[in-house]
Design a protein around this motif. Structure first.
Motif, mmCIF file in Angstrom:
data_model
loop_
_atom_site.group_PDB
_atom_site.id
_atom_site.type_symbol
_atom_site.label_atom_id
_atom_site.label_comp_id
_atom_site.label_asym_id
_atom_site.label_seq_id
_atom_site.Cartn_x
_atom_site.Cartn_y
_atom_site.Cartn_z
ATOM 1 N N UNK A 58 6.549 -15.708 -10.466
ATOM 2 C CA UNK A 58 6.860 -15.435 -9.197
ATOM 3 C C UNK A 58 5.739 -15.837 -8.314
ATOM 4 N N UNK A 59 4.762 -15.505 -8.289
ATOM 5 C CA UNK A 59 3.637 -15.970 -7.595
ATOM 6 C C UNK A 59 2.892 -17.195 -7.794
ATOM 7 N N UNK A 60 3.248 -17.993 -8.912
ATOM 8 C CA UNK A 60 3.021 -19.029 -8.960
ATOM 9 C C UNK A 60 3.811 -20.352 -8.070
ATOM 10 N N UNK A 61 5.144 -19.776 -7.903
ATOM 11 C CA UNK A 61 5.824 -20.617 -7.046
ATOM 12 C C UNK A 61 5.518 -20.185 -5.724
ATOM 13 N N UNK A 62 5.297 -18.958 -5.442
ATOM 14 C CA UNK A 62 4.740 -18.670 -3.918
ATOM 15 C C UNK A 62 3.416 -19.351 -3.690
ATOM 16 N N UNK A 63 2.523 -19.664 -4.564
ATOM 17 C CA UNK A 63 1.131 -20.476 -4.223
ATOM 18 C C UNK A 63 1.752 -21.836 -4.154
ATOM 19 N N UNK A 64 2.681 -22.342 -4.677
ATOM 20 C CA UNK A 64 3.057 -23.736 -4.391
ATOM 21 C C UNK A 64 3.630 -23.765 -2.881
ATOM 22 N N UNK A 236 14.583 -4.121 -4.633
ATOM 23 C CA UNK A 236 15.223 -5.277 -4.892
ATOM 24 C C UNK A 236 15.995 -5.927 -3.602
ATOM 25 N N UNK A 237 16.662 -4.848 -2.885
ATOM 26 C CA UNK A 237 17.464 -5.326 -1.704
ATOM 27 C C UNK A 237 16.468 -5.903 -0.815
ATOM 28 N N UNK A 238 15.335 -5.225 -0.492
ATOM 29 C CA UNK A 238 14.131 -5.884 0.381
ATOM 30 C C UNK A 238 13.638 -6.968 0.134
ATOM 31 N N UNK A 239 13.284 -7.082 -1.131
ATOM 32 C CA UNK A 239 12.689 -8.496 -1.482
ATOM 33 C C UNK A 239 13.761 -9.544 -1.292
ATOM 34 N N UNK A 240 15.133 -9.499 -1.715
ATOM 35 C CA UNK A 240 16.146 -10.530 -1.591
ATOM 36 C C UNK A 240 16.399 -10.820 -0.122
ATOM 37 N N UNK A 282 6.723 -22.490 8.403
ATOM 38 C CA UNK A 282 5.523 -22.402 7.598
ATOM 39 C C UNK A 282 4.657 -21.230 7.974
ATOM 40 N N UNK A 283 4.921 -20.614 9.361
ATOM 41 C CA UNK A 283 4.159 -19.260 9.839
ATOM 42 C C UNK A 283 4.679 -18.133 9.190
ATOM 43 N N UNK A 284 5.871 -18.152 8.858
ATOM 44 C CA UNK A 284 6.841 -17.044 8.794
ATOM 45 C C UNK A 284 6.833 -16.736 7.346
ATOM 46 N N UNK A 285 6.926 -17.865 6.502
ATOM 47 C CA UNK A 285 6.751 -17.726 4.870
ATOM 48 C C UNK A 285 5.909 -16.716 4.269
ATOM 49 N N UNK A 286 4.548 -16.721 4.563
ATOM 50 C CA UNK A 286 3.734 -15.886 4.085
ATOM 51 C C UNK A 286 3.918 -14.501 4.408
ATOM 52 N N UNK A 287 4.284 -14.161 5.663
ATOM 53 C CA UNK A 287 4.750 -12.991 6.167
ATOM 54 C C UNK A 287 5.913 -12.380 5.344
ATOM 55 N N UNK A 288 7.068 -13.212 5.290
ATOM 56 C CA UNK A 288 8.420 -12.840 4.688
ATOM 57 C C UNK A 288 8.155 -12.716 3.236
ATOM 58 N N UNK A 289 7.750 -13.804 2.402
ATOM 59 C CA UNK A 289 7.869 -13.747 1.180
ATOM 60 C C UNK A 289 6.727 -13.126 0.497
#
Length: 314
Positions: A58-64, A236-240, A282-289
């Motif tokens: 999961x975090x490997x793809x988040x790093x990408x 799980x619902x919060x993540x999705x 690109x700014x919101x992705x790290x905040x949300x993901x």
């Protein structure tokens, strides 16, 4: 006839054409977004690299994703900031074409990456006992290499089709960066083939994967509803739900730009989806993901705690 044509060597980006004062406000806003993009995604990359507990698929793809967002922002935002301060400053033909190529490559990369990440969450929630077998490291690395290589090859096709066209004037691009369709409008030749390829690729890259993502999250939602634990289902619902926010922002903006019929609104209004696509996503992705994630917040606290402890020792 062709001998009398003067080939364009540079372009002028018209930007927003809203006046000096508004340009200054936009410069400050965009610079702030750019800074948060670099800081947020940089922190994510650093935490995933340093924290052993985050060495999972999961975090490997988040790093990408963080890497793509940094590269994406660095490709479009600096030129936009320069253009806001000096609207008459040109961009070279080579620089514009390179920006167009990288824009397409990073956009496709992020699209495919978000699809893979949705599949990762689907496997984790719907098949938790088989997750480590299905999403093993070999599969993750192959997927990552595949979508990076495919994205740059697909963008190369568009690049070759653009370079075959003559550009003999005008040299003003009605956009705040060298967006593909805006550049093509300045070509002194028939661009029908280019438009067909772009539309076909957009349907293949956007609509198809979006359907796949919706099916995946429908199944995820059904699995969440079957979870007996309230805490587990809420997590799980919060993540999705956060993932769906990113997907809706990304795919919605992209489909409006390249698949949906062109509206009759002024050109300035048509640039709004690109703002979400180029600046805010690109700014919101790290905040949300990532930064809302419990494990990431824990890693950040540990990292800050270690830094504070080391400073006290010094």
């Amino acid at each position: 006839m062709e001998e009398n044509q003067t080939m364009v060597t540079e372009f002028i980006l018209l930007g927003f054409c809203l006046g000096t004062r508004i340009h200054q406000v936009l410069f400050g806003l965009f610079l702030l977004c750019f800074t948060f993009t670099l800081l947020g995604n940089g922190v994510i990359l650093g935490l995933i690299y340093l924290e052993f507990r985050l060495h999972t698929p999961m975090y490997f793809f988040l790093a990408n994703l963080a890497l793509v967002d940094i590269a994406y922002a660095c490709n479009t935002v600096p030129q936009t900031l320069v253009n806001l301060l000096d609207p008459d400053k040109p961009i070279s033909f080579a620089g514009c074409i390179i920006q167009t190529y990288l824009f397409m490559a990073f956009a496709v990369t992020e699209c495919l990456l978000l699809v893979v990440m949705s599949h990762d969450r689907y496997v984790a929630i719907c098949y938790p006992l088989h997750y480590t077998v299905i999403m093993n490291w070999r599969v993750c690395v192959i997927l990552a290499l595949a979508f990076w290589i495919f994205s740059f090859l697909l963008a190369l096709v568009h690049l070759v089709l653009i370079l075959r066209l003559p550009f003999c004037g005008p040299h003003e691009i009605n956009h705040f960066f060298c967006e593909t369709l805006s550049v093509l409008k300045l070509a002194c030749a028939d661009i029908t083939l280019n438009k067909i390829i772009i539309f076909t690729a957009s349907v293949f890259i956007l609509v198809g994967p979006l359907c796949f993502v919706l099916v995946s999250y429908t199944r995820i939602l059904m699995a969440i509803l079957r979870i007996q634990s309230k805490g587990g289902s809420r997590k799980a619902f919060s993540t999705c739900s956060s993932h769906l926010c990113v997907l809706g922002l990304y795919f919605g903006s992209a489909i409006i730009m390249y698949v949906a019929p062109k509206s009759q609104h002024p050109k300035t209004e048509q640039k709004i989806p690109f703002l979400f696509y180029s600046f805010f996503s690109p700014m919101l992705n790290p905040l949300i993901y990532s930064l809302r994630n419990t494990e990431v917040k824990g890693a950040l606290r540990r990292a800050l705690g270690k830094e504070t402890h080391s400073q006290l020792l010094m």
